[in-house]
Design a protein around this motif. Structure first.
Motif, PDB file in Angstrom:
ATOM      1  N   VAL A 194     -23.808  26.543 -10.730  1.00  0.00           N
ATOM      2  CA  VAL A 194     -24.738  27.516 -11.295  1.00  0.00           C
ATOM      3  C   VAL A 194     -24.738  28.732 -10.374  1.00  0.00           C
ATOM      4  CG1 VAL A 194     -27.069  27.969 -12.108  1.00  0.00           C
ATOM      5  CG2 VAL A 194     -26.169  25.634 -12.185  1.00  0.00           C
ATOM      6  N   TRP A 242     -24.969  19.144  -8.810  1.00  0.00           N
ATOM      7  CA  TRP A 242     -25.136  20.577  -9.041  1.00  0.00           C
ATOM      8  C   TRP A 242     -24.942  21.360  -7.753  1.00  0.00           C
ATOM      9  CZ3 TRP A 242     -27.445  22.735 -13.758  1.00  0.00           C
ATOM     10  CH2 TRP A 242     -27.674  21.774 -14.750  1.00  0.00           C
ATOM     11  N   TYR A 259     -26.209  32.417  -9.784  1.00  0.00           N
ATOM     12  CA  TYR A 259     -27.267  33.379 -10.115  1.00  0.00           C
ATOM     13  C   TYR A 259     -26.802  34.747  -9.624  1.00  0.00           C
ATOM     14  CZ  TYR A 259     -29.931  29.009 -10.329  1.00  0.00           C
ATOM     15  OH  TYR A 259     -30.355  27.736 -10.614  1.00  0.00           O
ATOM     16  N   HIS A 266     -28.464  17.992  -5.856  1.00  0.00           N
ATOM     17  CA  HIS A 266     -28.166  19.416  -5.828  1.00  0.00           C
ATOM     18  C   HIS A 266     -27.885  19.883  -4.409  1.00  0.00           C
ATOM     19  CE1 HIS A 266     -32.486  19.426  -4.791  1.00  0.00           C
ATOM     20  NE2 HIS A 266     -32.154  20.489  -4.067  1.00  0.00           N
ATOM     21  N   ALA A 281     -33.628  29.005  -8.846  1.00  0.00           N
ATOM     22  CA  ALA A 281     -32.936  27.866  -8.241  1.00  0.00           C
ATOM     23  C   ALA A 281     -33.922  26.772  -7.870  1.00  0.00           C
ATOM     24  CB  ALA A 281     -32.159  28.324  -7.012  1.00  0.00           C
ATOM     25  N   THR A 292     -34.615  24.491 -10.868  1.00  0.00           N
ATOM     26  CA  THR A 292     -33.563  23.505 -11.116  1.00  0.00           C
ATOM     27  C   THR A 292     -33.521  22.454 -10.012  1.00  0.00           C
ATOM     28  OG1 THR A 292     -32.246  25.153 -12.305  1.00  0.00           O
ATOM     29  CG2 THR A 292     -31.080  23.203 -11.508  1.00  0.00           C
ATOM     30  N   ALA A 293     -33.718  22.886  -8.780  1.00  0.00           N
ATOM     31  CA  ALA A 293     -33.718  21.938  -7.665  1.00  0.00           C
ATOM     32  C   ALA A 293     -34.818  20.897  -7.823  1.00  0.00           C
ATOM     33  CB  ALA A 293     -33.876  22.688  -6.343  1.00  0.00           C
ATOM     34  N   LEU A 348     -26.031  25.011  -6.653  1.00  0.00           N
ATOM     35  CA  LEU A 348     -26.822  26.186  -7.020  1.00  0.00           C
ATOM     36  C   LEU A 348     -26.467  27.306  -6.056  1.00  0.00           C
ATOM     37  CD1 LEU A 348     -30.255  24.357  -7.528  1.00  0.00           C
ATOM     38  CD2 LEU A 348     -28.367  24.632  -9.157  1.00  0.00           C
ATOM     39  N   VAL A 407     -27.836  23.809  -2.397  1.00  0.00           N
ATOM     40  CA  VAL A 407     -28.196  25.215  -2.577  1.00  0.00           C
ATOM     41  C   VAL A 407     -27.509  26.058  -1.512  1.00  0.00           C
ATOM     42  CG1 VAL A 407     -30.072  26.878  -2.820  1.00  0.00           C
ATOM     43  CG2 VAL A 407     -30.453  24.492  -3.452  1.00  0.00           C
TER      44      VAL A 407
END
Length: 561
Positions: free
Chosen positions: A485, A365, A487, A406, A396, A399-400, A367, A408
């Motif tokens: 993802v 992922w 945001y 992941h 975030a 999800t993390a 983010l 970020v």
């Protein structure tokens, strides 16, 4: 001279201030081009995020008008589906506030077809669960219709169909709001209060007498306790009445609400939502201290996941309480206190628990938090000081904490730097030569406290919006990403390639069928996701169902919005 026609017309590489040729893109509020979300997605965004406080590009009135028009179109297209969605989101506690659902139900009751109006009026007890909601509904519905027989019957049924004990609780706790009182509605609806079982209704309209005392199991207990508290002249008597009649704070005269013993009694049976709202007060008067038994009760209550579920306490309410409580001062500068660290920690844990559990997908992922100027201005659900940028960091983090693989990042269309970090360490990168860093890795970790994660993005400098940056960044860095993802408010305009074109390029260059999830942080009408691409999905930020939906979509088991 040779003319490079592709410099002017390129469906695979188009500046964001122009629409992709052949697409259905529309001009967004920032004069870039995005996709218009359908009215059903707009309905969800409004029901969850509301329009309070407006956005960077639209003030509260403009945003409300835009969303109300979307609700109206949904009612015209399928009134039954619209009412069912209002009920679903309201009853499940998926929204931070019930106000948008109440307003939308009032629209349905006043502007829908005859069948839709009947469905909306039948849904009043399900959406308007407390007296405050009922007063809001009445205020709203008067803007769309007059007081016909069906409306009078629906409002009257709200009272007459309640269990006697619940009715007495509603009448005593929520006496009046917004210029309306129960007496007004009962008289307007011609509710008969003459039967012996309707002593509570007779009290509400100022008729009939109450006994001085009742058995604890008597349906009139809340009202009798409320009247006794009004007559009390001694604090010990008030404390006794609170415990004996389980009185809520609203039924205790204001003159007693500066006493520690009164709040201690209230805390024993206080609903979780009220407990969270009153943490600052109970700390300021000295009830909550690091070693007090009251703190033990608060921490235990916030850690009780079943109680949290039953309370419908939304993560936004917890986040707002955490930010305010941890700061040690009121939002408007009124009141100061020394926060108790155990309470702060308990709020942090309750935030994550309020979303429920999502199964990890073991996908890779990325983010990507839009930290542009528009995201730093908009308020989430009207919470003072909580911007869409802050909300993105909180989402975030959820999800993390679920997905072990992941990455970020924060992105904006110009240079920025995360305070206290080294660019080489946190991966500064830019799609624009000589413009500074457009993307930075953010030091947001799964084990990080919520307030610390928000602090990372809270004071970042403003910049333009370029939602293509996450995909370009991953491609340039040769990152293997299964799910992007983003945001964002989707008000993208700054880049020389559209986000979906950047995703298509990423897919082609890497051979990975990467998916894109767009988490809408503002209740506007735009998205960077292509509605014709099955690998892209829109979700509404701070809908409590989002983490589970995202996990399901990542593995191919969820709808696209």
């Amino acid at each position: 001279m040779t003319v490079r026609y592709t410099g002017h017309f390129a469906p695979r590489h188009t500046p964001q201030n122009e629409p992709i040729p052949g697409s259905t893109q529309v001009r967004n509020s920032a004069s870039g081009f995005s996709f218009a979300v359908d009215d059903w997605t707009r309905l969800d965004r409004f029901l969850v995020l509301g329009a309070e406080g407006g956005s960077y590009y639209a003030d509260e009135r403009q945003l409300t008008l835009q969303n109300a028009e979307a609700v109206r179109r949904c009612l015209e297209a399928n009134g039954g589906r619209t009412v069912a969605r209002i009920i679903e989101i309201s009853e499940a506690g998926r929204a931070p506030k019930n106000d948008p659902a109440v307003f939308a139900l009032a629209m349905a009751a006043g502007m829908g077809s005859p069948g839709t109006r009947a469905q909306a009026l039948a849904a009043v007890p399900r959406v308007c669960r407390i007296g405050t909601h009922l007063f809001q509904f009445v205020e709203g519905v008067e803007a769309f219709r007059g007081w016909g027989r069906a409306l009078r019957r629906a409002v009257g049924n709200w009272y007459t169909e309640k269990a006697p004990r619940d009715l007495a609780h509603q009448l005593s706790k929520y006496q009046q709001r917004g210029g309306w009182a129960h007496r007004d509605l009962l008289r307007l609806c011609h509710v008969k209060a003459n039967e012996p079982s309707n002593s509570a209704l007779r009290w509400a309209v100022g008729k009939g007498e109450l006994p001085d005392t009742v058995d604890v199991n008597d349906p009139l207990t809340p009202i009798v306790g409320f009247e006794a508290a009004k007559r009390a002249t001694d604090p010990a008597e008030v404390v006794r009445l609170i415990r004996e009649y389980t009185l809520p704070r609203e039924c205790v005269p204001t003159r007693w609400l500066n006493r520690m013993d009164v709040w201690d009694a209230l805390l024993e049976h206080m609903p979780l939502g009220a407990l969270v709202r009153n943490l600052a007060t109970t700390t300021r008067i000295g009830l909550l201290t690091p070693e007090s038994t009251a703190v033990d009760r608060v921490v235990a209550a916030l850690a009780d996941t079943e109680r949290l579920r039953r309370s419908r306490l939304h993560p936004i309410a917890i986040l707002a309480a955490l930010r305010t409580y941890a700061s040690g001062r009121g939002v408007r500068g009124r009141g100061f206190w020394i926060p108790v660290q155990r309470v702060v920690d308990a709020l942090d844990g309750a935030f994550h628990a309020a979303f429920g559990n999502a199964e990890p997908t073991n996908k890779k992922w990325l983010l990507a938090l839009d930290v542009s100027g528009s995201m730093g201005w908009s308020a989430i659900a009207g919470v003072p000081g909580l911007s869409a940028r802050d909300g993105a960091a909180a989402m975030a983090l959820v999800t993390a904490a679920t997905e072990p693989n992941h990455h970020v990042i924060g992105f904006t269309g110009c240079g920025f730097h995360v305070a206290g970090t080294q660019a080489a360490t946190f991966g500064a990168w830019s799609a624009y030569p000589n413009s500074g860093s457009g993307v930075e890795m953010l030091p947001i970790r799964p084990d990080q406290r919520l307030d610390d994660a928000i602090r990372v993005v809270d004071n970042l400098p403003m910049g333009p919006t370029d939602c293509a940056l996450p995909m370009l960044y991953a491609l340039e860095r040769k990152l293997a990403i299964d799910v992007f993802v983003v945001y964002t408010d989707s008000e993208t305009w700054h880049g020389n390639i559209h986000p979906i074109q950047a995703l298509q390029r990423y897919r082609e260059k890497t051979g990975i069928g990467a998916k894109l999830i767009v988490v809408g942080m503002v209740s506007n009408g735009f998205s960077i996701a292509d509605p014709d691409d099955a690998g892209m999905m829109d979700v509404v930020g701070f809908d409590t169902a989002v983490p589970q939906l995202m996990s399901q979509f990542a593995v191919g088991d969820a709808p696209r919005s």
